[in-house]
Design a protein around this motif. Structure first.
Motif, PDB file in Angstrom:
ATOM      1  N   GLN A  67      -3.048 -10.215  -6.046  1.00 27.60           N
ATOM      2  CA  GLN A  67      -2.385  -9.284  -6.521  1.00 27.60           C
ATOM      3  C   GLN A  67      -3.255  -7.716  -5.227  1.00 27.60           C
ATOM      4  O   GLN A  67      -4.127  -7.899  -4.752  1.00 27.60           O
ATOM      5  CB  GLN A  67      -3.035  -8.452  -7.501  1.00 27.60           C
ATOM      6  CG  GLN A  67      -2.473  -9.442  -9.139  1.00 27.60           C
ATOM      7  CD  GLN A  67      -1.015  -9.333  -9.250  1.00 27.60           C
ATOM      8  OE1 GLN A  67      -0.933  -8.083  -8.856  1.00 27.60           O
ATOM      9  NE2 GLN A  67      -0.783  -9.720 -10.421  1.00 27.60           N
ATOM     10  N   ARG A  68      -2.479  -6.945  -5.531  1.00 25.65           N
ATOM     11  CA  ARG A  68      -2.765  -5.740  -4.287  1.00 25.65           C
ATOM     12  C   ARG A  68      -3.744  -4.402  -5.894  1.00 25.65           C
ATOM     13  O   ARG A  68      -3.129  -4.003  -6.609  1.00 25.65           O
ATOM     14  CB  ARG A  68      -2.374  -5.111  -3.715  1.00 25.65           C
ATOM     15  CG  ARG A  68      -1.641  -5.357  -2.123  1.00 25.65           C
ATOM     16  CD  ARG A  68      -2.358  -4.906  -1.370  1.00 25.65           C
ATOM     17  NE  ARG A  68      -2.135  -5.869  -0.058  1.00 25.65           N
ATOM     18  CZ  ARG A  68      -1.954  -4.935   0.800  1.00 25.65           C
ATOM     19  NH1 ARG A  68      -1.652  -3.671   1.412  1.00 25.65           N
ATOM     20  NH2 ARG A  68      -1.327  -5.569   1.528  1.00 25.65           N
ATOM     21  N   LEU A  69      -4.761  -4.648  -5.289  1.00 25.16           N
ATOM     22  CA  LEU A  69      -5.751  -4.287  -6.323  1.00 25.16           C
ATOM     23  C   LEU A  69      -6.778  -3.050  -6.471  1.00 25.16           C
ATOM     24  O   LEU A  69      -7.369  -3.720  -5.018  1.00 25.16           O
ATOM     25  CB  LEU A  69      -5.819  -4.550  -7.967  1.00 25.16           C
ATOM     26  CG  LEU A  69      -6.549  -6.109  -7.759  1.00 25.16           C
ATOM     27  CD1 LEU A  69      -7.690  -6.509  -6.659  1.00 25.16           C
ATOM     28  CD2 LEU A  69      -6.483  -6.459  -9.478  1.00 25.16           C
ATOM     29  N   ASP A 106     -11.377  -6.963  -8.481  1.00 26.17           N
ATOM     30  CA  ASP A 106     -10.633  -8.265  -8.355  1.00 26.17           C
ATOM     31  C   ASP A 106     -10.940  -9.539  -9.206  1.00 26.17           C
ATOM     32  O   ASP A 106     -10.816 -10.367  -8.280  1.00 26.17           O
ATOM     33  CB  ASP A 106     -10.833  -8.344  -6.579  1.00 26.17           C
ATOM     34  CG  ASP A 106     -10.269  -9.619  -5.672  1.00 26.17           C
ATOM     35  OD1 ASP A 106      -9.707  -9.610  -6.324  1.00 26.17           O
ATOM     36  OD2 ASP A 106     -10.738 -10.174  -4.823  1.00 26.17           O
ATOM     37  N   ARG A 134       2.069  -3.505  -8.059  1.00 26.88           N
ATOM     38  CA  ARG A 134       1.995  -2.285  -7.423  1.00 26.88           C
ATOM     39  C   ARG A 134       2.875  -3.194  -5.918  1.00 26.88           C
ATOM     40  O   ARG A 134       3.632  -2.813  -5.572  1.00 26.88           O
ATOM     41  CB  ARG A 134       0.302  -2.612  -5.927  1.00 26.88           C
ATOM     42  CG  ARG A 134      -0.159  -1.249  -6.676  1.00 26.88           C
ATOM     43  CD  ARG A 134      -1.557  -0.911  -5.804  1.00 26.88           C
ATOM     44  NE  ARG A 134      -1.097  -0.889  -4.569  1.00 26.88           N
ATOM     45  CZ  ARG A 134      -1.993  -0.834  -3.514  1.00 26.88           C
ATOM     46  NH1 ARG A 134      -2.835  -0.682  -3.700  1.00 26.88           N
ATOM     47  NH2 ARG A 134      -1.958  -0.310  -1.994  1.00 26.88           N
ATOM     48  N   ARG A 135       3.411  -4.270  -6.564  1.00 27.38           N
ATOM     49  CA  ARG A 135       4.094  -5.141  -5.970  1.00 27.38           C
ATOM     50  C   ARG A 135       4.808  -6.514  -6.231  1.00 27.38           C
ATOM     51  O   ARG A 135       3.746  -7.013  -7.582  1.00 27.38           O
ATOM     52  CB  ARG A 135       3.999  -5.615  -4.578  1.00 27.38           C
ATOM     53  CG  ARG A 135       2.404  -6.407  -4.294  1.00 27.38           C
ATOM     54  CD  ARG A 135       2.011  -6.871  -2.648  1.00 27.38           C
ATOM     55  NE  ARG A 135       1.179  -8.105  -2.951  1.00 27.38           N
ATOM     56  CZ  ARG A 135       1.196  -8.792  -2.890  1.00 27.38           C
ATOM     57  NH1 ARG A 135       2.374  -9.520  -3.046  1.00 27.38           N
ATOM     58  NH2 ARG A 135       0.348  -9.807  -2.107  1.00 27.38           N
TER      59      ARG A 135
END
Length: 498
Positions: free
Chosen positions: A139-141, A146, A169-170
């Motif tokens: 994940q992008r976070l 994390d 996010r994606r």
């Protein structure tokens, strides 16, 4: 599936409230969703939020093999989930249960489904005997979400609840797992799937992600459960003996069901300590996505086997255009076997005659094992230690199945109703389409004559290309004869020994 209060079980209500309030703000604690627990090993139907029907859902829900999707609730525009890390008992196959650690009554934990752009809030309550954390793999976070204990956050102590909040996010195929005492916690089964569905344009499309009729997901995991035991050995490096799909082994795995002509997506993640070449019979597929995102359409190619490296996620897609029952399995042969000890000797070719009777005089139940391979063990039931699955288990419509472990079946049927995931039963093979035994005469194989043997201590040399002859022969050797001139073999030269 059942709903019950979090502190029913190991923790008292007062102790839980005090521990939780130490790490969660009052506003978040007041909003803590009641956890949903599930102890069934059956494949659950796709989960649809209450009040949503038909085209109101902007995605096709996934179906988790021998698993389920975690319900969420909406609060101020945020999707809220509640994960409970706890000891669980997983039935890996009928009659074979293993003590594991997992989430919400299961290992793996429930699948989390969201849509690209969603704001999510996940409450994680720890009912384990030691601290834990959750990493949202791929994940992008924000860095503080994390989930690496000690680097990005304090660990979640026993009896405490933490809150993770970020935006999906994606789109893609992801997973969650601990990054605290990882060797033990992963070996005990702590992991789960995460799917972020794409946000579609006004026409209901995405440039790289196509619509499918069936969307399945599962994790590849492994355990070292010695015969007769119930708790995995966590210090094992590579010698695992129970290779599983979503903590379930064949014949306990449910089938992947499709209607003839359906476009099918299968999402997979590997949280074992070795790679797995996953082979799908009966179709060709394309790798359409990884945990890095969708694969551009121009970069895809057809495959029938995809090698899943450690820590990787892959999603494959194919057209289910061949009716039948098709195996889906790891192509490492030991990974399609049930649990066994690692010290079993190879007895192939050993002649037991004369020995069996003497041993049976002392141990009447002694059986010959493995002198012709292991398939006899499938055809000849033998007593096993308690809570032990045979190496090869399961019966098909043609007899015993000589496989087990990391295996399931893709069942494609012309009459399977849309959105129906029930097992349609054995395939009705059209007449004349099944391999059969030939009962006619079998001629002897024609074998070429053996080449002449050179005399002991000599090297036989022909006129063309022998040792030391031809263009690469010794200095001063005569050129090979003209093609028009019959070749006369040269006498063999003695080998000089020193």
């Amino acid at each position: 599936m059942q709903r019950r209060q979090f502190f029913q079980g190991a923790l008292a209500a007062g102790a839980f409230t005090a521990a939780a309030s130490a790490t969660v703000g009052r506003h978040a604690l007041a909003a803590l969703p009641e956890p949903v627990l599930n102890h069934s090993a059956a494949t659950a139907a796709p989960w649809v939020p209450p009040g949503v029907t038909g085209a109101g859902l902007p995605y096709r829900p996934v179906v988790t093999l021998n698993g389920w999707t975690l319900p969420f609730r909406m609060r101020d525009g945020v999707k809220e989930f509640h994960l409970v890390a706890e000891p669980v008992v997983r039935e890996m196959a009928p009659g074979f249960v293993v003590n594991m650690w997992g989430y919400n009554g299961q290992s793996p934990g429930p699948t989390i489904e969201v849509v690209e752009g969603d704001r999510v809030r996940i409450f994680v309550s720890n009912r384990l005997p030691e601290p834990t954390s959750i990493h949202w793999h791929g994940q992008r976070l924000p860095a503080g979400m994390d989930g690496v204990a000690g680097i990005n956050q304090p660990s979640i102590g026993a009896g405490k609840t933490f809150v993770y909040e970020f935006q999906a996010r994606r789109p893609g195929t992801f997973m969650y797992h601990p990054h605290a005492d990882e060797m033990v916690q992963l070996a005990m089964g702590m992991m789960g799937f995460w799917v972020t569905h794409p946000k579609l344009d006004a026409r209901g499309r995405h440039p790289q992600i196509d619509a499918v009729e069936r969307d399945y997901c599962f994790l590849l995991n492994a355990f070292d459960v010695e015969p007769g035991a119930k708790t995995p050995t966590v210090a094992t490096m590579l010698d695992f003996n129970t290779w599983a799909l979503n903590s379930r082994v064949f014949p306990g795995t449910d089938p992947l069901v499709a209607r003839l002509g359906d476009r099918v997506r299968i999402r997979m993640g590997n949280l074992t300590m070795t790679n797995h070449p996953i082979h799908v019979h009966g179709v060709e597929f394309e790798v359409t996505g990884t945990d890095g995102g969708p694969v551009p359409k121009g970069a895809r190619w057809p495959e029938v086997t995809i090698d899943m490296a450690v820590g990787q996620m892959r999603q494959i897609e194919f057209l289910a255009d061949e009716p039948g029952d098709w195996a889906v399995h790891c192509h490492k042969s030991h990974h399609t076997m049930g649990p066994m000890g690692h010290d079993v000797p190879t007895m192939i070719g050993v002649d037991h005659r004369g020995l069996v009777g003497k041993i049976q005089g002392l141990a009447p139940d002694f059986m010959v094992m493995g002198e012709r391979g292991m398939y006899d063990m499938k055809q000849m039931p033998m007593e096993l230690p308690p809570n032990t699955l045979p190496m090869m288990a399961g019966q098909g419509q043609f007899g015993p199945i000589g496989m087990g472990g990391m295996l399931t079946v893709l069942k494609v049927r012309a009459n399977q109703p849309p959105n129906d995931y029930r097992d349609p039963g054995p395939y009705a093979f059209p007449s004349g389409s099944v391999a059969f035994e030939y009962r006619g005469p079998v001629p002897e194989a024609v074998r070429p004559p053996s080449p002449p043997q050179a005399a002991h201590g000599e090297v036989r040399r022909g006129a063309q290309g022998g040792h030391g002859g031809g263009a690469h022969g010794a200095h001063g050797a005569a050129p090979p004869p003209s093609p028009a001139t019959p070749a006369t073999p040269a006498p063999a030269a003695p080998v000089h020994r020193h």
